[in-house]
Design a protein around this motif. Structure first.
Motif, PDB file in Angstrom:
ATOM      1  N   HIS A 122       2.321   2.271   2.634  1.00  0.00           N
ATOM      2  CA  HIS A 122       2.239   2.737   4.017  1.00  0.00           C
ATOM      3  C   HIS A 122       2.668   1.608   4.949  1.00  0.00           C
ATOM      4  O   HIS A 122       2.415   0.436   4.663  1.00  0.00           O
ATOM      5  N   THR A 180       0.430  -1.740  10.449  1.00  0.00           N
ATOM      6  CA  THR A 180       0.372  -1.804  11.907  1.00  0.00           C
ATOM      7  C   THR A 180       0.130  -3.257  12.306  1.00  0.00           C
ATOM      8  O   THR A 180      -0.839  -3.869  11.860  1.00  0.00           O
ATOM      9  N   THR A 191       8.957   3.638   3.429  1.00  0.00           N
ATOM     10  CA  THR A 191       8.077   2.538   3.035  1.00  0.00           C
ATOM     11  C   THR A 191       7.812   2.588   1.536  1.00  0.00           C
ATOM     12  O   THR A 191       7.906   1.571   0.845  1.00  0.00           O
ATOM     13  N   ALA A 192       7.492   3.762   1.045  1.00  0.00           N
ATOM     14  CA  ALA A 192       7.193   3.920  -0.379  1.00  0.00           C
ATOM     15  C   ALA A 192       8.400   3.535  -1.241  1.00  0.00           C
ATOM     16  O   ALA A 192       8.229   3.046  -2.357  1.00  0.00           O
ATOM     17  N   ALA A 249       7.342   6.553   6.797  1.00  0.00           N
ATOM     18  CA  ALA A 249       6.338   6.418   5.735  1.00  0.00           C
ATOM     19  C   ALA A 249       6.976   6.659   4.364  1.00  0.00           C
ATOM     20  O   ALA A 249       6.678   5.928   3.405  1.00  0.00           O
ATOM     21  N   GLN A 250       7.863   7.637   4.255  1.00  0.00           N
ATOM     22  CA  GLN A 250       8.572   7.890   2.991  1.00  0.00           C
ATOM     23  C   GLN A 250       9.442   6.698   2.622  1.00  0.00           C
ATOM     24  O   GLN A 250       9.497   6.285   1.464  1.00  0.00           O
ATOM     25  N   THR A 301       0.800  -1.224   0.000  1.00  0.00           N
ATOM     26  CA  THR A 301       0.000   0.000   0.000  1.00  0.00           C
ATOM     27  C   THR A 301       0.834   1.277   0.000  1.00  0.00           C
ATOM     28  O   THR A 301       0.285   2.363  -0.121  1.00  0.00           O
TER      29      THR A 301
END
Length: 145
Positions: free
Chosen positions: A40, A43, A83-84, A80-81, A38
């Motif tokens: 992201h 969790t 992750t991408a 988050a960055q 995704t």
């Protein structure tokens, strides 16, 4: 042709078989039909953590954090960055040690944020302290080799 990889769905936590060539083609889950990647962090709680660590055949990068931790909150956008940039070669996840203290205790997490990299159920490396996105990506790729 390489054997399919086992990839655990971030939504329903079903293990999927995905050809390595198809990882970059936005594969979806055979069970819930949602995207396997995704962009992201995922969790994870205790049961889902076990499933991802033990069944995923790609490296799993985990951020052990807590909602009251200032450095954890500062690092969240960078994570988050990262992750991408790391997906689909990695599963990128977060474990809230406040909500899941047994996981923090099991892995002897003494300071947060702590990044831990797992592959085939084994911890490969860990790093305590907040990092920027480029450093997270570099660290994960270096230790996944």
């Amino acid at each position: 042709m390489a054997d399919p990889l086992h990839i655990v769905c971030p939504h329903c936590h079903t293990t999927n078989r995905v050809r390595q060539d198809d990882l970059a083609k936005a594969p979806d889950c055979g069970s819930c039909h949602k995207m396997l990647f995704t962009g992201h962090p995922v969790t994870l709680g205790e049961g889902a953590f076990e499933r991802h660590i033990s069944r995923s055949q790609i490296p799993v990068l985990v951020d052990f954090w807590a909602p009251w931790c200032g450095p954890c909150l500062q690092m969240a956008p960078a994570y988050a960055q990262a992750t991408a940039q790391l997906e689909p070669g990695f599963r990128v996840a977060k474990v809230d040690t406040e909500a899941w203290p047994a996981l923090g205790a099991r892995f002897n997490i003494r300071s947060i944020p702590t990044l831990a990299l797992f592959n085939n159920g084994h911890e490969l490396a860990r790093q305590a302290g907040a990092m920027g996105a480029a450093d997270i990506v570099r660290w994960a790729k270096f230790h996944a080799l």
